[in-house]
Design a protein around this motif. Structure first.
Motif, PDB file in Angstrom:
ATOM      1  N   THR A 125       0.829  -1.213   0.000  1.00 25.26           N
ATOM      2  CA  THR A 125       0.000   0.000   0.000  1.00 25.26           C
ATOM      3  C   THR A 125       0.859   1.256   0.000  1.00 25.26           C
ATOM      4  O   THR A 125       0.669   2.145  -0.820  1.00 25.26           O
ATOM      5  N   THR A 126       1.807   1.318   0.932  1.00 26.75           N
ATOM      6  CA  THR A 126       2.789   2.407   0.982  1.00 26.75           C
ATOM      7  C   THR A 126       4.129   1.802   1.364  1.00 26.75           C
ATOM      8  O   THR A 126       4.185   0.733   1.991  1.00 26.75           O
ATOM      9  N   LEU A 127       5.211   2.473   1.004  1.00 27.83           N
ATOM     10  CA  LEU A 127       6.530   1.973   1.359  1.00 27.83           C
ATOM     11  C   LEU A 127       6.681   1.895   2.880  1.00 27.83           C
ATOM     12  O   LEU A 127       7.219   0.921   3.403  1.00 27.83           O
ATOM     13  N   ALA A 128       6.185   2.901   3.579  1.00 29.13           N
ATOM     14  CA  ALA A 128       6.303   2.905   5.039  1.00 29.13           C
ATOM     15  C   ALA A 128       5.599   1.702   5.656  1.00 29.13           C
ATOM     16  O   ALA A 128       6.140   1.055   6.572  1.00 29.13           O
ATOM     17  N   ASP A 129       4.405   1.374   5.175  1.00 28.26           N
ATOM     18  CA  ASP A 129       3.677   0.217   5.696  1.00 28.26           C
ATOM     19  C   ASP A 129       4.431  -1.074   5.404  1.00 28.26           C
ATOM     20  O   ASP A 129       4.535  -1.969   6.256  1.00 28.26           O
ATOM     21  N   ASP A 130       4.958  -1.193   4.185  1.00 30.21           N
ATOM     22  CA  ASP A 130       5.660  -2.413   3.799  1.00 30.21           C
ATOM     23  C   ASP A 130       6.969  -2.587   4.565  1.00 30.21           C
ATOM     24  O   ASP A 130       7.329  -3.701   4.936  1.00 30.21           O
ATOM     25  N   VAL A 131       7.653  -1.495   4.809  1.00 34.18           N
ATOM     26  CA  VAL A 131       8.879  -1.558   5.610  1.00 34.18           C
ATOM     27  C   VAL A 131       8.548  -1.975   7.037  1.00 34.18           C
ATOM     28  O   VAL A 131       9.255  -2.785   7.640  1.00 34.18           O
ATOM     29  N   VAL A 168      12.944  -2.253  -3.216  1.00 33.21           N
ATOM     30  CA  VAL A 168      12.839  -0.950  -2.552  1.00 33.21           C
ATOM     31  C   VAL A 168      12.638  -1.157  -1.058  1.00 33.21           C
ATOM     32  O   VAL A 168      13.258  -0.495  -0.222  1.00 33.21           O
ATOM     33  N   VAL A 169      11.776  -2.104  -0.724  1.00 32.05           N
ATOM     34  CA  VAL A 169      11.472  -2.391   0.681  1.00 32.05           C
ATOM     35  C   VAL A 169      12.725  -2.836   1.431  1.00 32.05           C
ATOM     36  O   VAL A 169      13.018  -2.338   2.522  1.00 32.05           O
ATOM     37  N   ILE A 170      13.511  -3.750   0.843  1.00 32.95           N
ATOM     38  CA  ILE A 170      14.696  -4.238   1.559  1.00 32.95           C
ATOM     39  C   ILE A 170      15.801  -3.187   1.592  1.00 32.95           C
ATOM     40  O   ILE A 170      16.630  -3.188   2.502  1.00 32.95           O
ATOM     41  N   THR A 171      15.810  -2.286   0.610  1.00 36.93           N
ATOM     42  CA  THR A 171      16.809  -1.216   0.611  1.00 36.93           C
ATOM     43  C   THR A 171      16.603  -0.306   1.817  1.00 36.93           C
ATOM     44  O   THR A 171      17.570   0.185   2.413  1.00 36.93           O
ATOM     45  N   SER A 183      12.660   6.417  -5.823  1.00 39.99           N
ATOM     46  CA  SER A 183      11.486   5.566  -5.639  1.00 39.99           C
ATOM     47  C   SER A 183      11.259   4.790  -6.934  1.00 39.99           C
ATOM     48  O   SER A 183      11.949   5.016  -7.940  1.00 39.99           O
ATOM     49  N   VAL A 184      10.278   3.902  -6.921  1.00 40.07           N
ATOM     50  CA  VAL A 184       9.922   3.226  -8.173  1.00 40.07           C
ATOM     51  C   VAL A 184       9.514   4.264  -9.217  1.00 40.07           C
ATOM     52  O   VAL A 184       9.929   4.196 -10.378  1.00 40.07           O
ATOM     53  N   SER A 185       8.714   5.230  -8.794  1.00 37.14           N
ATOM     54  CA  SER A 185       8.235   6.254  -9.737  1.00 37.14           C
ATOM     55  C   SER A 185       9.385   6.993 -10.403  1.00 37.14           C
ATOM     56  O   SER A 185       9.376   7.224 -11.616  1.00 37.14           O
ATOM     57  N   SER A 186      10.406   7.364  -9.625  1.00 33.63           N
ATOM     58  CA  SER A 186      11.524   8.104 -10.209  1.00 33.63           C
ATOM     59  C   SER A 186      12.395   7.209 -11.080  1.00 33.63           C
ATOM     60  O   SER A 186      12.938   7.654 -12.099  1.00 33.63           O
ATOM     61  N   LEU A 187      12.508   5.935 -10.714  1.00 31.80           N
ATOM     62  CA  LEU A 187      13.362   5.023 -11.480  1.00 31.80           C
ATOM     63  C   LEU A 187      12.756   4.646 -12.823  1.00 31.80           C
ATOM     64  O   LEU A 187      13.481   4.332 -13.768  1.00 31.80           O
ATOM     65  N   ALA A 207       2.713   3.516  -2.918  1.00 31.95           N
ATOM     66  CA  ALA A 207       3.917   2.698  -2.708  1.00 31.95           C
ATOM     67  C   ALA A 207       4.978   3.009  -3.755  1.00 31.95           C
ATOM     68  O   ALA A 207       6.177   2.994  -3.471  1.00 31.95           O
ATOM     69  N   LEU A 208       4.524   3.313  -4.974  1.00 32.80           N
ATOM     70  CA  LEU A 208       5.470   3.615  -6.039  1.00 32.80           C
ATOM     71  C   LEU A 208       6.229   4.908  -5.791  1.00 32.80           C
ATOM     72  O   LEU A 208       7.369   5.061  -6.234  1.00 32.80           O
ATOM     73  N   SER A 209       5.602   5.827  -5.089  1.00 35.45           N
ATOM     74  CA  SER A 209       6.262   7.117  -4.840  1.00 35.45           C
ATOM     75  C   SER A 209       7.045   7.143  -3.533  1.00 35.45           C
ATOM     76  O   SER A 209       7.671   8.153  -3.206  1.00 35.45           O
TER      77      SER A 209
END
Length: 254
Positions: A66-72, A96-99, A123-127, A182-184
Motif C-alpha cells: 500500500t505504501t513503502l512505510a507500511d511495507d517496511v 525498494v522495501v529491503i533497501t 522511488s519506483v516512480s523516479s526510477l 507505494a510507487l512514490s
C-alpha cells in the motif's frame, strides 16, 4: 531469567566444548523473503522449499503493498521475529522495501532478485520515469481508487512468460492491487551502501529492463549473476534463485 539463560548456555558450552560466542557465530542466518507488486508471498514457495530442505530458517513477508512505510514496517516485524542475523531478499518492488528495511541492525546481507535497488531519495516512480528507447512498456492499467493492476490478458507475456500457462493465468487473476502511494515511496538511506549485496539479473525481464538491473546492481556494488528468465524468475527458476541466496549465506559479511 537472562542470567539463567546465560548459565544454561555456559553449561552447554562446557558439555560440548564449544564457547557460546563460537556457537552463536556458527548459527545459520535466517532468510526473509519479500515479494513485489501485483503478487503476494506465495510465489516464493519453490525457493522456500529448497532453502528449508537445505536447513535454513525462512520467513515469507506478506506486504500489503500500500505504501513503502507500511511495507517496511511489516518487513521489520519479520526481521525482529527471525533468529540471529538476517539475509533480506527482495523481488521487484520488494527491492525498494529491503533497501530501506535493510538498515535494521539484524540485517547482515541483501539479495536482489530482478529488483529495484534505489539510491537515497529514489522511488519506483523516479526510477521508471524515463525508460530507455525501445524498452518494453509494462501493461499497467489506469489506477482505480489509488491502486494499480496489470492487464490480465497481457500479464503472462510481460510478467511471467516462462511460468507454466496455468500458473501464469492464476497469477494474473489473483493480482494484489499495488498502491500508487507505494510507487512514490522514496528511500531515506540505502542499506546497500553499508551492507554487502547480491543481485540476480533476469535477462528476459519485460517489466524492469535488464540493462537497468545491471546498472542498479553495479551502483550498489553487488555480486551479480545473470539468469535467463522472466520477471517471475523466482517462480519459474527457484533453484537458481535459491542458489544465489545460499551463496550469500555462505559468504562472510564485510
Amino acid at each position: 531469567m537472562i542470567q539463567k539463560l546465560l548459565a544454561s548456555a555456559a553449561l552447554l558450552a562446557l558439555a560440548t566444548g564449544i564457547s557460546p560466542a563460537a556457537a552463536q557465530s556458527t548459527q545459520p542466518e535466517s532468510i526473509v523473503l519479500v515479494h513485489g507488486g501485483f503478487v503476494d508471498g506465495s510465489g516464493w514457495e519453490g525457493v522456500y522449499n529448497i532453502l528449508k530442505k537445505d536447513g535454513y530458517q525462512v520467513t515469507i513477508v506478506q506486504n500489503p503493498t500500500t505504501t513503502l512505510a507500511d511495507d517496511v514496517a511489516v518487513t521489520k516485524r519479520a526481521i525482529a521475529e527471525a533468529n540471529g542475523k538476517v539475509i533480506l531478499v527482495g523481488h521487484s518492488y520488494g527491492g525498494v522495501v529491503i533497501t530501506e528495511a535493510g538498515n535494521d541492525p539484524k540485517v547482515d546481507k541483501l539479495v536482489y532478485i530482478t529488483a529495484f535497488a534505489p539510491d537515497k531519495g529514489e522511488s519506483v516512480s523516479s526510477l521508471i520515469a524515463n525508460p530507455p528507447p525501445g524498452a518494453p512498456v509494462p501493461p499497467i492499467l489506469p489506477p482505480q481508487d489509488g491502486f494499480l493492476h496489470l492487464d490480465k490478458a497481457k500479464f503472462a507475456a510481460s510478467f511471467a512468460a516462462d511460468v507454466k500457462p496455468e500458473l501464469a493465468s492464476f497469477m494474473a487473476n489473483a493480482q494484489v492491487p499495488w498502491g500508487v502511494a507505494a510507487l512514490s515511496g522514496a528511500v531515506t538511506e540505502p542499506a546497500w551502501k553499508t551492507k554487502p549485496s547480491w543481485y540476480l539479473v533476469a535477462t528476459a525481464d519485460k517489466m524492469i529492463p535488464p540493462d537497468a538491473q545491471r546498472a542498479m546492481a553495479k551502483r550498489a556494488g553487488a555480486s551479480v549473476v545473470e539468469q535467463s528468465g522472466s520477471h517471475a524468475v523466482y517462480v519459474s527458476q527457484p533453484k537458481a534463485v535459491a542458489e544465489l541466496i545460499e551463496k550469500a549465506a555462505k559468504a562472510h559479511a564485510k
